[in-house]
Design an enzyme around this catalytic site. Structure first.
Site, PDB file in Angstrom:
ATOM      1  N   GLU A   1       0.845  -1.197   0.000  1.00 49.26           N
ATOM      2  CA  GLU A   1       0.000   0.000   0.000  1.00 49.26           C
ATOM      3  C   GLU A   1       0.876   1.240   0.000  1.00 49.26           C
ATOM      4  O   GLU A   1       1.867   1.313   0.743  1.00 49.26           O
ATOM      5  CB  GLU A   1      -0.885   0.081   1.250  1.00 49.26           C
ATOM      6  N   GLU A  15     -13.732   5.483   0.022  1.00 50.12           N
ATOM      7  CA  GLU A  15     -14.593   4.551   0.761  1.00 50.12           C
ATOM      8  C   GLU A  15     -15.263   5.303   1.914  1.00 50.12           C
ATOM      9  O   GLU A  15     -14.617   5.642   2.900  1.00 50.12           O
ATOM     10  CB  GLU A  15     -13.773   3.374   1.276  1.00 50.12           C
ATOM     11  N   LYS A  43     -15.226   4.040   5.920  1.00 51.10           N
ATOM     12  CA  LYS A  43     -14.000   3.786   6.679  1.00 51.10           C
ATOM     13  C   LYS A  43     -13.969   4.677   7.911  1.00 51.10           C
ATOM     14  O   LYS A  43     -14.237   5.881   7.832  1.00 51.10           O
ATOM     15  CB  LYS A  43     -12.758   4.046   5.817  1.00 51.10           C
ATOM     16  N   GLU A 103      -8.904   9.091   5.736  1.00 51.80           N
ATOM     17  CA  GLU A 103      -9.120   7.654   5.522  1.00 51.80           C
ATOM     18  C   GLU A 103     -10.172   7.377   4.462  1.00 51.80           C
ATOM     19  O   GLU A 103     -10.162   6.323   3.832  1.00 51.80           O
ATOM     20  CB  GLU A 103      -9.515   6.980   6.839  1.00 51.80           C
TER      21      GLU A 103
END
Length: 396
Positions: A271, A325, A328, A334
């Site tokens: 990542e 997203e 999250k 985030e």
């Protein structure tokens, strides 16, 4: 510190360089293209079929999911895209039981393979950051049970098993040649590295230069973390020049592994990315910085760049993430790492269309040089470099 101690301090990283440069571990066997993490912690994402169409249009050849979503695995069948699946942290204890591990792989992997090109299994994510000591102790036994299941099913030559480790596992990361793991993690890390060496699997690291800049923006140069042109830094022991933090972080991990006797294991970035939005205290989380970081990383991938320590071995990288997203937890950042919004539009103009418009300039570009040519030239150059470094150290 006396003269002999000073000499030893200088020489240890240099001897590690020799070990690392001279290793002939199978670095190129896991592919050479960029991957994108496909997270699904959201309630408004496109269907897996639509996500597949997006990845295909971008000529992305690798992706990683954080579970074994049947809809995703079914949708990706016969697509040619390599996919890495994940055993969630809360299922790791079950995987220590060989029968449970066999059942998990039979249900979640064998059912879809080979139509769906499952090439890797990550057992958990950032287990090193947990305070659950039992979970840490279960990690390697779970991986061993799962690998045994792959062997039993005849899948071990197609699928490797690893885990994604946080950069926080390092006690020291600067300069890279002094990289070392936290003492309390060394026992489990040694077992884990031995497993990777025995099964010829890569070490996966989650590396985010963004966090270094956010935590100390007055001392960390923005251009250095964004992979922009800058003066960079020179490792005082190896004299290797680093023009960006990501490569320095990766090499620090390689040196840390070498200190435990496992310098030959390949390191892949599981990542990395940059948020396009953050809270008021999340300095640097902007659209402009996200665009620059991710685009610069893509351009370097197209050049098949390696790190200064492994210049002839393209660094395999998985960008985080495909989509924003919305579910999250945590700070605003985030929920804003995605290259795309849930409606399929770009979160910012990264220039992906131009990067994927031709066969010679695409996200999934692979190196045209043979491994033999790379290793042959690299071995000579590395030998010369090592000799020069040792000579320099002895003169000081």
């Amino acid at each position: 510190m006396d003269s002999s101690s000073r000499l030893w301090t200088r020489m240890v990283p240099i001897f590690l360089v020799y070990i690392l440069f001279s290793s002939e571990f199978g670095f190129l066997q896991f592919g050479t293209s960029l991957g994108i993490n496909y997270g699904q912690v959201a309630n408004n994402l496109p269907t897996p079929t639509q996500a597949l169409s997006l990845l295909t249009s971008l000529k992305v050849t690798k992706t990683r999911i954080y579970d074994t979503n049947p809809q995703v695995l079914t949708a990706f069948a016969n697509s040619g895209i390599e996919i890495t699946v994940t055993v969630p942290n809360d299922q790791i204890a079950l995987m220590t039981n060989p029968s449970q591990a066999l059942q998990w792989i039979s249900t979640n992997v064998k059912t879809y393979f080979p139509a769906t090109r499952i090439t890797g299994i990550t057992v958990g994510n950032e287990i090193d950051t947990t305070e659950d000591e039992t979970l840490k102790e279960n990690l390697v036994p779970a991986m061993a049970s799962m690998h045994a299941a792959l062997v039993q099913l005849g899948l071990d030559s197609y699928i490797y098993i690893s885990t994604a480790t946080s950069l926080g596992a390092l006690e020291t990361s600067f300069p890279p040649s002094m990289g070392s793991f936290k003492p309390e993690l060394v026992p489990q890390m040694s077992q884990y590295l031995n497993f990777l060496a025995q099964t010829k699997a890569p070490f996966w690291i989650n590396a985010y230069p963004y966090f270094a800049y956010k935590d100390d923006p007055t001392r960390v140069e923005l251009n250095y973390v964004l992979l922009n042109p800058n003066n960079g830094m020179v490792d005082p022991y190896t004299h290797l020049h680093y023009d960006n933090m990501l490569y320095a972080q990766v090499d620090a991990v390689i040196f840390a592994m070498a200190r435990l006797g496992y310098g030959g294991i390949p390191v892949h970035v599981s990542e990395t990315g940059w948020p396009s939005k953050g809270d008021t205290n999340e300095i640097g989380a902007t659209i402009d910085n996200a665009r620059v970081y991710n685009r610069n990383l893509l351009v370097r991938q197209l050049r098949s760049e390696g790190t200064p320590l492994r210049p002839n071995l393209k660094l395999e990288v998985y960008l985080f993430a495909l989509f924003n997203e919305d579910l999250k937890p945590g700070p605003t950042s985030e929920r804003n790492y995605g290259l795309f919004r849930p409606d399929g539009t770009m979160a910012y103009n990264l220039g992906l269309t131009s990067l994927s418009s031709t066969s010679t300039a695409s996200i999934s570009l692979t190196s045209s040089a043979s491994s033999e040519t790379k290793m042959g030239f690299g071995s000579l150059r590395n030998l010369i470099l090592v000799c020069a470094l040792i000579f320099h150290a002895l003169r000081r």
